[in-house]
Design an enzyme around this catalytic site. Structure first.
Site, PDB file in Angstrom:
ATOM      1  N   SER A 282      -6.280   5.578  16.015  1.00  0.00           N
ATOM      2  CA  SER A 282      -7.312   5.029  15.136  1.00  0.00           C
ATOM      3  C   SER A 282      -6.807   4.140  14.015  1.00  0.00           C
ATOM      4  O   SER A 282      -7.604   3.547  13.290  1.00  0.00           O
ATOM      5  CB  SER A 282      -8.164   6.161  14.542  1.00  0.00           C
ATOM      6  OG  SER A 282      -8.985   6.730  15.537  1.00  0.00           O
TER       7      SER A 282
ATOM      8  N   LYS B 213     -10.240   4.327   3.719  1.00  0.00           N
ATOM      9  CA  LYS B 213     -11.162   4.745   4.767  1.00  0.00           C
ATOM     10  C   LYS B 213     -12.020   5.886   4.233  1.00  0.00           C
ATOM     11  O   LYS B 213     -11.526   6.792   3.557  1.00  0.00           O
ATOM     12  CB  LYS B 213     -10.365   5.202   5.993  1.00  0.00           C
ATOM     13  CG  LYS B 213     -11.215   5.660   7.175  1.00  0.00           C
ATOM     14  CD  LYS B 213     -10.318   6.062   8.338  1.00  0.00           C
ATOM     15  CE  LYS B 213     -11.124   6.520   9.554  1.00  0.00           C
ATOM     16  NZ  LYS B 213     -10.233   6.884  10.691  1.00  0.00           N
TER      17      LYS B 213
ATOM     18  N   SER C  37     -10.919   4.518  14.956  1.00  0.00           N
ATOM     19  CA  SER C  37     -12.077   4.672  14.093  1.00  0.00           C
ATOM     20  C   SER C  37     -11.927   3.995  12.731  1.00  0.00           C
ATOM     21  O   SER C  37     -12.872   3.960  11.947  1.00  0.00           O
ATOM     22  CB  SER C  37     -12.341   6.168  13.875  1.00  0.00           C
ATOM     23  OG  SER C  37     -11.207   6.790  13.241  1.00  0.00           O
TER      24      SER C  37
END
Length: 236
Positions: free
Chosen positions: A175, A76, A151
């Site tokens: 997330s 990420k 996210s």
């Protein structure tokens, strides 16, 4: 059978036996990333990926054997990573390249995992649909009108659609867990303090936890075993 559909254990056998090289495996995934229209990745740099894959092949040729050696992974874009951009999905950091690696990145590289690139996310990890990235929304592989959750939506979709074997995300209020559910994956949010946050661009400082996406519990556990170690650079 296509390489991206095999569990890590089967790829491990092929790599260890010499039936498959880490470079060939990385090239297969890079091709899938290039052909995808789901916007799961922010930054892909084949030269860096293939250099890591070549290093993994050299370690394999020397007789080294370890669970993640030569296995593709993605991070990420909330973890600082040398060579790749570290943007946190924000225009403010659109061209930022970190001079150091996050602890989890360092540990996975030492284990021989091959980084395919940085995955899309809501800006500074603030979001639950992955529609709030400067680099555009991520699309769920189940349908063009479906969000992947956020996210860490890019990390989830990358695994969901066979663009990588495993990926890292971060979870403050869901997330990792929510995108894993939306995309039909295994998503792990470790307990507080189990994984070092050094090098994580934090949403809520000590509340953030680094998590893992995979298609099986066994695969996720391989990454967790590598990254869940004490770190003097993270006092918690």
């Amino acid at each position: 059978m296509s390489l991206h559909t095999l569990p890590v254990g089967e790829l491990r056998e092929k790599l260890d036996s010499g039936a498959l090289s880490a470079v060939e495996l990385a090239q297969s995934f890079l091709a899938r990333i290039e052909s995808s229209t789901l916007n799961a990745f922010i930054d892909v740099r084949p030269d860096l990926t293939l250099a890591q894959a070549s290093a993994a092949d050299a370690r394999l040729a020397a007789g080294e054997r370890s669970p993640l050696l030569g296995i593709p992974i993605a991070h990420k874009d909330i973890f600082v990573t040398q060579g790749w951009r570290s943007t946190a999905g924000s225009r403010m950091l659109a061209d930022y390249v970190s001079p150091f690696d996050a602890s989890v990145v360092t540990r996975l590289q030492a284990a021989g995992a091959v980084c395919l690139g940085k995955t899309n996310c809501d800006e500074f990890a603030m979001g639950s649909a992955n529609e709030n990235s400067y680099f555009g929304a991520v699309i769920n592989g189940l349908g063009e009108n479906m969000v992947p959750g956020g996210s860490s939506g890019g990390s989830a979709v990358a695994v969901q659609t066979g663009q990588c074997m495993l990926s890292l995300g971060s979870d403050t209020g869901g997330s990792v867990r929510q995108p894993a559910d939306f995309c039909g994956l295994i998503g792990l949010k470790p307990g507080y303090g189990m994984v070092s946050r050094f090098g994580l661009i934090a949403y809520a400082s000590s509340f953030d936890q680094i998590g893992i996406f995979g298609t099986s519990v066994d695969d996720v556990s391989l990454v967790f075993d590598v990254i869940s170690k004490p770190d003097k650079q993270d006092t918690t």
